[in-house]
Design an enzyme around this catalytic site. Structure first.
Site, mmCIF file in Angstrom:
data_model
loop_
_atom_site.group_PDB
_atom_site.id
_atom_site.type_symbol
_atom_site.label_atom_id
_atom_site.label_comp_id
_atom_site.label_asym_id
_atom_site.label_seq_id
_atom_site.Cartn_x
_atom_site.Cartn_y
_atom_site.Cartn_z
ATOM 1 N N ASP A 36 44.176 25.056 34.507
ATOM 2 C CA ASP A 36 43.037 25.801 35.031
ATOM 3 C C ASP A 36 43.404 27.194 35.505
ATOM 4 O O ASP A 36 44.566 27.500 35.725
ATOM 5 C CB ASP A 36 42.468 25.045 36.235
ATOM 6 N N LYS A 58 37.922 28.757 33.542
ATOM 7 C CA LYS A 58 37.006 29.889 33.411
ATOM 8 C C LYS A 58 36.852 30.447 34.814
ATOM 9 O O LYS A 58 36.617 29.702 35.759
ATOM 10 C CB LYS A 58 35.672 29.395 32.875
ATOM 11 N N MET A 173 34.582 27.845 47.837
ATOM 12 C CA MET A 173 33.632 28.576 46.985
ATOM 13 C C MET A 173 32.513 29.217 47.812
ATOM 14 O O MET A 173 31.368 29.254 47.380
ATOM 15 C CB MET A 173 33.017 27.629 45.939
HETATM 16 N N1 SAH Z 1 40.452 21.342 43.558
HETATM 17 C C1 SAH Z 1 40.628 22.562 44.256
HETATM 18 C C2 SAH Z 1 39.334 23.258 44.576
HETATM 19 C C3 SAH Z 1 38.608 23.770 43.377
HETATM 20 S S1 SAH Z 1 37.122 24.569 43.810
HETATM 21 C C4 SAH Z 1 41.437 22.296 45.536
HETATM 22 O O1 SAH Z 1 41.626 21.149 45.902
HETATM 23 O O2 SAH Z 1 41.879 23.242 46.162
HETATM 24 C C5 SAH Z 1 37.606 26.245 43.731
HETATM 25 C C6 SAH Z 1 37.662 26.845 45.111
HETATM 26 O O3 SAH Z 1 38.849 26.462 45.750
HETATM 27 C C7 SAH Z 1 37.702 28.356 45.132
HETATM 28 O O4 SAH Z 1 36.433 28.913 44.991
HETATM 29 C C8 SAH Z 1 38.251 28.604 46.513
HETATM 30 O O5 SAH Z 1 37.273 28.426 47.485
HETATM 31 C C9 SAH Z 1 39.233 27.467 46.641
HETATM 32 N N2 SAH Z 1 40.613 27.863 46.313
HETATM 33 C C10 SAH Z 1 41.408 27.361 45.361
HETATM 34 N N3 SAH Z 1 42.633 27.924 45.419
HETATM 35 C C11 SAH Z 1 42.596 28.790 46.451
HETATM 36 C C12 SAH Z 1 43.549 29.655 47.051
HETATM 37 N N4 SAH Z 1 44.795 29.760 46.586
HETATM 38 N N5 SAH Z 1 43.172 30.385 48.114
HETATM 39 C C13 SAH Z 1 41.929 30.297 48.608
HETATM 40 N N6 SAH Z 1 40.986 29.506 48.074
HETATM 41 C C14 SAH Z 1 41.308 28.754 47.018
#
Ligand code: SAH
Length: 506
Positions: A36, A58, A173
């Site tokens: 991803d 994406k 998000m």
């Molecule tokens: N499965 C992922 C979340 C996916 S949803 C998890 O457990 O982290 C995608 C959201 O995750 C983004 O919009 C943001 O809010 C958050 N996110 C993912 N990686 C991030 C990072 N390194 N720093 C801040 N927010 C992050």
């Protein structure tokens, strides 16, 4: 046909060190990796060379039909008998649609395993110095999606309960809807003074944190055009950052540093710079290859027992010397009574890995240091083998010959120019994302100029800090018209890293 299996792997929030041991070992045995946008792409290095790497992300999140296609692809690859690693940012089961991918696998009767990961809410909070719970502050934390539009009237989030029911609230998000999210929390009873932190690219070197209150954070974010991906943390715990901050205030935090060494030599230096918080860009300006012709070195190796000293002045010299030794079906014992000199601690360490302890390491880690040390020992009439790089300076050969030694200096390896500078490096230089360029030998300077063109290089490096490992490399920089800002006192990567950190913390 192999037994197919799908590993749904949590890649962690960004810092590649935060993948689990299990996640890494599943990647190492994969035939296909579907990864991803948010999974750090450096983790792909764990996949075996034969593995097919497919980008399945994406920016901004996949919508339904695309998610359907991803599910189909995972199923199709597994049906070919492949071991499929589905690498997802954070944890696969936290807002990651991992549940849906799993359901597709159950439906297709394909075996799978879930490898949890550090979710962004936890990782980003830790790297921002914000404990999500704290005995004196709060006892509960909620993870909430900020993706749904809160003023649609059909929100699935119970804003009233959320506002007052959970001490800390972590939104994923949430950047685009920040105005509505904060207004909703205030409207449902949370104090407008409640502290809030936005953490963008949490746990990565480029992590950015913006703090404020429910009342003003949306305005602040708008003002600086704060962009996703970010985690939003709401709650009194945010105040703890002031004293617990540790990651984004290191000496090189927010600084882009270019490493110009050869591919196989850059990782150690890059690691040292990353430890100090730097964002490292790698642009190898040297490729090290074996010479086409090695009969001179092979001849010397065949008569190794007649030499008094073997001098090795780089890790490359050590590895190529031992390659030829092995090619002659010999091993370290062939060195016999011949004494061994290493130019510095890294070369000595490389020798140790072949079971040889250097008899001499000068205090001054350069060719001149080796010459001085040998002069003191007296080498008149001694036979010396000095396997060298094709671009090595003449110092050792001429000075030792002048002292009465008989010096054989066969070429053991060649420095060649790589094909070019990767376009993303040129772009980072153009956009001034690189604040410091490091040169660790004269060849790195000259090759960089040759690869980019002298005039263009001078233009690209305007306003950029230049670090050179020692006086000879610095002189090569100045020859090109570059000003050198950083020169360590000792010519080691550790001292160079310290000098760069010192420069940027002033
Ligand atoms: N499965 C992922 C979340 C996916 S949803 C998890 O457990 O982290 C995608 C959201 O995750 C983004 O919009 C943001 O809010 C958050 N996110 C993912 N990686 C991030 C990072 N390194 N720093 C801040 N927010 C992050």
């Amino acid at each position: 046909m192999n037994k197919p299996i799908v590993y749904l792997i949590g890649a962690g929030p960004g810092d590649p060190g935060l993948i689990t041991v299990r996640g890494k070992s599943c990647l190492e045995r994969s035939d296909v990796v579907l990864y991803d946008y948010l999974a750090n792409h450096r983790l792909l290095e764990y996949a075996p060379p034969h593995a097919e790497l497919i980008y399945a992300g994406k920016v901004g999140g996949a919508h339904n039909r695309e998610q359907g296609q991803i599910n189909e692809l995972i199923v199709a690859k597994a049906r070919e008998g492949k071991v499929v690693a589905r690498l997802k940012g954070g944890d696969p089961f936290v807002f990651g649609r991992g549940g849906e991918e799993c359901e597709a696998l159950v439906e297709a009767s394909i075996p799978f395993e879930i490898v949890p990961g550090v979710t962004a809410g936890i990782g980003a909070a830790a790297y921002a110095g914000i404990p999500l719970t704290h005995r004196d502050v709060t006892t509960s934390v909620a993870f909430v999606t900020g993706h749904e539009h809160p003023d649609k009237g059909n929100s699935e989030i119970d804003w009233e309960k959320l506002s007052l029911g959970s001490g800390t609230v972590v939104f994923y998000m949430g950047v685009r809807n920040l105005t509505q999210i904060t207004a909703n929390l205030i409207h449902h009873g949370r104090s407008p003074e409640t502290p809030v932190a936005l953490i963008r690219w949490g746990t990565r070197p480029e992590q950015e944190v913006l703090t404020g209150t429910l009342a003003d954070i949306a305005g602040k974010a708008r003002k600086v055009s704060f962009k996703p991906p970010a985690i939003t943390i709401v709650g009194e715990v945010v105040n703890l950052r002031e004293s617990l901050r540790w990651f984004d205030n290191r000496p090189l935090s927010g600084k882009g540093i270019l490493v110009t060494r050869s591919v196989d030599q850059s990782s150690e230096f890059s690691g040292l710079l990353r430890e100090k918080g730097g964002t490292v860009f790698e642009c190898p300006t040297i490729s090290i290859i074996s010479p086409l012709e090695s009969s001179e070195l092979d001849g010397a190796i065949a008569t190794l027992s007649s030499f008094d000293w073997l001098i090795l002045t780089s890790v490359n010299a050590v590895s190529h010397f031992f390659q030829r030794l092995t090619a002659s079906t010999l091993d370290s014992r062939a060195i016999g009574r011949c004494k061994v000199a290493a130019v510095g601690p890294k070369t000595a360490e490389a020798l140790r890995s072949h079971g040889i302890i250097a008899d001499l390491v000068p205090t001054d880690y350069k060719a001149e240091g080796v010459v001085d040390a040998l002069r003191r020992l007296g080498i008149d009439g001694k036979k010396i083998l000095y396997p060298r790089g094709d671009r090595a300076r003449e110092t050792i050969r001429t000075e030792l010959t002048a002292l009465g030694a008989e010096v054989a200096a066969p070429v053991a390896y060649c420095n060649v120019l790589p094909a070019g500078v990767p376009p993303e490096i040129l772009e980072a230089l153009e956009k001034k994302l690189i604040h410091c360029v490091t040169f660790t030998s004269s060849s790195t300077v000259r090759n960089m100029a040759e690869l980019v063109g002298e005039n263009r290089l001078l233009h690209l490096l305007e306003g950029v800090i230049i670090a050179a490992i020692g006086p000879i490399t610095a002189a090569s920089c100045r020859d090109l018209g570059l000003e050198v800002h950083i020169e360590p006192k000792k010519y080691t990567l550790e001292m160079m890293t310290d000098a760069i950190a010192h420069h940027f913390s002033d």
